[in-house]
Design a protein around this motif. Sequence first.
Motif, PDB file in Angstrom:
ATOM      1  N   LEU A   1       0.454  -1.558   0.104  1.00 38.47           N
ATOM      2  CA  LEU A   1      -0.219  -0.295   0.325  1.00 38.47           C
ATOM      3  C   LEU A   1       0.702   1.355   0.027  1.00 38.47           C
ATOM      4  O   LEU A   1       0.794   2.324  -0.603  1.00 38.47           O
TER       5      LEU A   1
ATOM      6  N   ALA B   1       2.643   1.883  -3.454  1.00 39.27           N
ATOM      7  CA  ALA B   1       1.404   2.059  -4.449  1.00 39.27           C
ATOM      8  C   ALA B   1       1.286   4.031  -3.749  1.00 39.27           C
ATOM      9  O   ALA B   1       0.480   4.452  -4.857  1.00 39.27           O
TER      10      ALA B   1
ATOM     11  N   ARG C   1      -4.017 -10.171  -2.327  1.00 37.71           N
ATOM     12  CA  ARG C   1      -5.164  -9.176  -2.331  1.00 37.71           C
ATOM     13  C   ARG C   1      -5.833  -8.994  -2.208  1.00 37.71           C
ATOM     14  O   ARG C   1      -6.834  -7.992  -2.178  1.00 37.71           O
TER      15      ARG C   1
ATOM     16  N   ASP D   1      -6.824  -4.878  -0.863  1.00 38.07           N
ATOM     17  CA  ASP D   1      -8.129  -4.569  -1.524  1.00 38.07           C
ATOM     18  C   ASP D   1      -8.889  -3.846  -0.560  1.00 38.07           C
ATOM     19  O   ASP D   1      -9.653  -2.714  -1.000  1.00 38.07           O
TER      20      ASP D   1
ATOM     21  N   ILE E   1      -6.792  -0.375   0.632  1.00 42.85           N
ATOM     22  CA  ILE E   1      -6.735   0.544  -0.760  1.00 42.85           C
ATOM     23  C   ILE E   1      -7.566   1.548  -0.609  1.00 42.85           C
ATOM     24  O   ILE E   1      -8.994   1.184  -0.749  1.00 42.85           O
TER      25      ILE E   1
ATOM     26  N   GLN F   1      -5.352   4.562  -4.064  1.00 44.68           N
ATOM     27  CA  GLN F   1      -4.533   4.733  -4.581  1.00 44.68           C
ATOM     28  C   GLN F   1      -4.908   4.095  -6.284  1.00 44.68           C
ATOM     29  O   GLN F   1      -5.502   3.291  -6.120  1.00 44.68           O
ATOM     30  N   ARG F   2      -4.106   4.086  -6.799  1.00 46.57           N
ATOM     31  CA  ARG F   2      -3.768   3.459  -8.271  1.00 46.57           C
ATOM     32  C   ARG F   2      -3.923   1.743  -7.498  1.00 46.57           C
ATOM     33  O   ARG F   2      -2.894   1.254  -6.677  1.00 46.57           O
ATOM     34  N   ARG F   3      -4.365   0.777  -8.098  1.00 50.43           N
ATOM     35  CA  ARG F   3      -4.621  -0.222  -7.399  1.00 50.43           C
ATOM     36  C   ARG F   3      -2.976  -1.700  -8.282  1.00 50.43           C
ATOM     37  O   ARG F   3      -3.378  -1.416  -9.148  1.00 50.43           O
TER      38      ARG F   3
END
Lengths: 298, 298
Positions: B229, B232, B258, B262, B265, B268-270
């Motif tokens: 994270l 990201a 993952r 999820d 986040i 942010q761009r995942r």
Amino acid sequence: MVAVDIGGTDTKAALVTGTPEGVTAVKHSRRGTPRPVGPILDLVTELVGELRQSSEHPVDAVGVVVPGVVDEVNGIGVYSANLGWEDFPFAAELTQRTGLPVAFGHDVRAGGLAELRMGAARGLRDAVVLPIGTGIAGALVLDGRLYSGGGYAGEIGHVDVGHGEPCGCGQTGCVETVASSAAIARRYSIRTGRPVNGAVEVAERVRLGDQDAVAVWHEAVDALARGILVLATLLGPEAVVLGGGLALAGDLLIEPLRDRLDGLIAFQRRPELRLAALGDEAGCLGAALLAIDMLEDR
Amino acid sequence: MVAVDIGGTDTKAALVTGTPEGVTAVKHSRRGTPRPVGPILDLVTELVGELRQSSEHPVDAVGVVVPGVVDEVNGIGVYSANLGWEDFPFAAELTQRTGLPVAFGHDVRAGGLAELRMGAARGLRDAVVLPIGTGIAGALVLDGRLYSGGGYAGEIGHVDVGHGEPCGCGQTGCVETVASSAAIARRYSIRTGRPVNGAVEVAERVRLGDQDAVAVWHEAVDALARGILVLATLLGPEAVVLGGGLALAGDLLIEPLRDRLDGLIAFQRRPELRLAALGDEAGCLGAALLAIDMLEDR
């Protein structure tokens, strides 16, 4: 050229001359930023028209920078919660309205570019230019170039540094929740019940020995130092250049921040802490540099 | 060419052929890494000599990669606590001993280069290649190039993610203190009093439903997700490529990781999570690519 920096509060515009190595604003203009994107475009068009008319030389390009997530390659404002747009094609729209080529970029990264080319980051290979205002985001200068990460890079204000307070972004512990100018003013007011006119006033009270102000300031410095430590750990910058409204506090900010960082740092490359050189003109000057670069690339 | 990857446990060498776009190891060799730097140089010289002799074609260069802080530009091993050197001029010493041009680099970044040119990061512009072994460090691919930050970049294993456990580096809460292969094995043994043969064995016990193994694994996944994270938030990579010994766990690692990411986040761009393609050969292949690039640059 004409440079425009669309901000959350004000939109600044300037008539700018210079070279890729350095630019000067010869005439300024500033207005409150309207909402939503339609009136913003009207305002930018109007400011460009006025400055163009007042110029002794023909204006050959426009540089525009905005906050939020920005796709610089395609000239698109991807997202701004504050200003209310999503996937808006700024470069194309403004090219049509002004009849001039438009360079479009991100306010923080453009300001970082200006500090790199002609300000406090000049000559550095790896640096982070960190304006601290309503929020906190960094311009990442890596191997001498601005890095954008598809428009998403540099959101150091939203790294969790463990203080546990909730942030508007949905996460907790974010650096900017306690260390932004807005947060410092808000947290002092909540703590004391006394409203203040921004972080500048809290800084004045720190100088006068107000213990509540000292406590809020101390917490801000701690969060900021922890954020800078993360930058040092991941990127190893030679320097971190502090800008924005909070950097006007000068030594009151930078000295305790240096001490706190010294206390935290382990094996990391120790970044030099510097104050930004270009003040709140950095965004406009950076927008002008983007426009010059665009013309040179043709 | 001959490529050598000097590791904390073993030193791997290979006879390699190929182009800047992709290389193949045609012959391998592996020995325990001696200490300190003198015997290491003797070993590298010997391995290069053997592989050179066994080659059907003349060997034109050597690529060598090492862990720690590495000055790639000047060919210097700046610091390795584990292997016991400080400011050692590897490139110059090995050029003299082998009589061949030597390209010198960092093991993790060289492995990242190999994944970028011919592995799981191929075609990406912004990515982090993250080998998880005894420690955790990332190779940062930014705008299609490896970023080194003067040799200090990518130390995501030493970002504080809030679990509070002390790390050997002097900080607390470091990602690698609970998420490295070594940490997973160590923490399971401490928790249960049962020694295990590495994280692979803990992974087997997770599959069998051992609740202690599940708890240790879960904590590792959480720390790793929090580290990703941070990547990201600061860098916005398109993908994070998981490598090293822990990535051999495959879906057992990547699926809960993952899910956890999820859950964390926000704006942010995942990043896409991928498994590395080149296994523990990545460092050697990357060393060979460095040697090829060096010859091409001449």
